[in-house]
Design a protein around this motif. Structure first.
Motif, PDB file in Angstrom:
ATOM      1  N   ALA A 254      48.771  42.671  46.321  1.00 27.65           N
ATOM      2  CA  ALA A 254      47.801  41.935  45.499  1.00 27.65           C
ATOM      3  C   ALA A 254      46.770  42.852  44.846  1.00 27.65           C
ATOM      4  O   ALA A 254      46.116  42.455  43.872  1.00 27.65           O
ATOM      5  N   ILE A 255      46.621  44.066  45.377  1.00 27.35           N
ATOM      6  CA  ILE A 255      45.596  44.964  44.819  1.00 27.35           C
ATOM      7  C   ILE A 255      46.215  46.192  44.142  1.00 27.35           C
ATOM      8  O   ILE A 255      45.536  47.199  43.929  1.00 27.35           O
ATOM      9  N   ARG A 256      47.473  46.111  43.790  1.00 26.75           N
ATOM     10  CA  ARG A 256      48.140  47.222  43.111  1.00 26.75           C
ATOM     11  C   ARG A 256      47.428  47.615  41.813  1.00 26.75           C
ATOM     12  O   ARG A 256      47.552  48.743  41.342  1.00 26.75           O
ATOM     13  N   PHE A 257      46.711  46.668  41.230  1.00 30.22           N
ATOM     14  CA  PHE A 257      46.033  46.953  39.967  1.00 30.22           C
ATOM     15  C   PHE A 257      44.999  48.076  40.093  1.00 30.22           C
ATOM     16  O   PHE A 257      44.544  48.629  39.092  1.00 30.22           O
ATOM     17  N   ARG A 316      37.386  41.162  40.483  1.00 26.60           N
ATOM     18  CA  ARG A 316      38.712  40.659  40.867  1.00 26.60           C
ATOM     19  C   ARG A 316      38.924  40.810  42.371  1.00 26.60           C
ATOM     20  O   ARG A 316      39.474  39.913  43.025  1.00 26.60           O
ATOM     21  N   LEU A 317      38.463  41.913  42.924  1.00 28.53           N
ATOM     22  CA  LEU A 317      38.554  42.112  44.370  1.00 28.53           C
ATOM     23  C   LEU A 317      37.705  41.088  45.121  1.00 28.53           C
ATOM     24  O   LEU A 317      38.110  40.596  46.185  1.00 28.53           O
ATOM     25  N   GLU A 318      36.531  40.781  44.581  1.00 29.93           N
ATOM     26  CA  GLU A 318      35.676  39.776  45.197  1.00 29.93           C
ATOM     27  C   GLU A 318      36.395  38.427  45.269  1.00 29.93           C
ATOM     28  O   GLU A 318      36.343  37.735  46.293  1.00 29.93           O
ATOM     29  N   GLY A 326      45.063  35.263  48.917  1.00 29.64           N
ATOM     30  CA  GLY A 326      46.116  34.279  48.690  1.00 29.64           C
ATOM     31  C   GLY A 326      47.014  34.019  49.880  1.00 29.64           C
ATOM     32  O   GLY A 326      48.039  33.358  49.750  1.00 29.64           O
ATOM     33  N   ILE A 327      46.616  34.510  51.060  1.00 26.87           N
ATOM     34  CA  ILE A 327      47.444  34.347  52.263  1.00 26.87           C
ATOM     35  C   ILE A 327      46.893  33.199  53.104  1.00 26.87           C
ATOM     36  O   ILE A 327      45.685  33.152  53.387  1.00 26.87           O
TER      37      ILE A 327
END
Length: 357
Positions: A254-257, A316-318, A326-327
């Motif tokens: 989810a944080i690959r960005f 976005r991380l926040e 999303g889990i």
């Protein structure tokens, strides 16, 4: 490498520090003393000046090795150690916690032995190691102030653990004016109680700095633990439950960005971005990853100089953290444990593991 001040102590630390627990035990892999000294020397060559050890690591071995590594280079380093565990009278039981001892006589003896092993007559930062808030009484604080006044200690800190939590202890470190730093587990996936301490520092105008440990969440954020990894017996990371890693691998995707292989201002790996996120908080003075190899040192020390996170990336991380990335299932971790059985964490609304998503 960039550098920051611990509180208003005048003590300067490198933004990326060297967690010397790795050289004093075999919990993160076996290495010879020569190899351990070489790791410290490599860290210094990469601009890492903050060395964070503790007397209990390897029952003095980490301090002794650090002392050898900095022999002749003492003025180049910001040296930190911790005291408070009585390992002299108690054998280590695997990864279990040893009895703590904070009476004046014991602390005086422990500190002198630490100085002797380190080969120095002062430390830049002395931290109480996992001390419960009830144990840090007026007598203990008086002794710490005495050491600071006579020059054997330049700054004081409170290292929290071994589990995540210890809200009351961190709040006390922020409240008591003699403490310049509070060290805690803090990373993208484990943001409490670190976020709480930062909020408290801002709200109260405290000068206390935060030192972030476990910035890669036990191998997830540096991708040293993947679905194909088999953790060997004795590896400290194996103490995390399997569910922790299974949900963690989903969070990583989810944080690959955050990865920036072609950024106009320079490249940024996920490992580096995880450290850069921590350093985006002004209150965080230093981040201490667990280095295993020279390659780790080269990559993660450079995190001090990679492109900082943009406002959009931070926001976005926040959003991801607010929704548990999303889990919607349990990660297998116990409720956050503190010295008062988690009541302070729950009362503050910070027990994310007890929440329903």
């Amino acid at each position: 490498m960039h550098y920051r001040e611990l509180g208003r102590s005048g003590v300067e630390v490198s933004e990326v520090g060297f967690g010397a627990w790795v050289v004093g035990t075999n919990w993160w892999g076996d290495r010879t003393e020569e190899e351990a000294i070489g790791m410290v020397e490599t860290a210094l060559d990469h601009g890492i000046t903050y060395l964070d050890t503790g007397d209990v690591y390897g029952h003095g071995d980490s301090e002794r090795i650090i002392g050898k590594a900095i022999d002749g280079r003492r003025d180049e380093v910001t040296l930190a150690t911790k005291i408070g565990y009585d390992f002299y009278e108690n054998p280590q039981a695997g990864h279990g916690e040893l009895p703590k001892e904070l009476d004046r006589e014991y602390l005086e003896t422990a500190f002198e032995r630490s100085l002797d092993r380190l080969g120095t007559d002062y430390v830049d930062l002395l931290q109480l190691h996992n001390a419960n808030v009830s144990e840090v009484n007026g007598e203990v604080r008086d002794l710490l102030r005495e050491w600071k006044a006579d020059g054997r200690v330049r700054a004081l800190g409170w290292a929290l653990g071994p589990s995540i939590g210890w809200l009351a202890e961190g709040d006390a470190a922020v409240e008591y004016e003699e403490f310049d730093a509070v060290q805690t587990v803090f990373n993208l996936f484990e943001q409490e109680p670190g976020r709480h301490f930062i909020d408290t520092i801002r709200e109260t105008g405290s000068d206390t700095s935060v030192i972030a440990r476990v910035p890669h969440s036990s191998g997830l954020l540096n991708e040293q633990v993947t679905p194909d990894t088999v953790l060997e017996e004795g590896d400290h990371r194996a103490h995390r439950p399997q569910e922790w890693y299974e949900t963690g691998w989903e969070k990583v995707e989810a944080i690959r960005f955050l990865e920036q292989p072609d950024h106009a201002e320079g490249t940024r790996t996920l490992s580096q971005a995880s450290i850069a996120w921590l350093l985006s908080h002004d209150e965080v003075a230093s981040v201490t990853p667990t280095f295993r190899t020279a390659a780790d040192i080269a990559e993660w020390s450079a995190a001090s100089d990679v492109p900082r996170l943009s406002a959009d990336e931070y926001d976005r991380l926040e959003e991801l953290y607010a929704t548990n990335f999303g889990i919607d299932r349990d990660d297998g971790m116990d409720v956050l444990r503190t010295s008062v059985d988690g009541e302070d964490i729950e009362a503050a609304g910070l027990d994310k593991r007890a929440a329903s998503y």
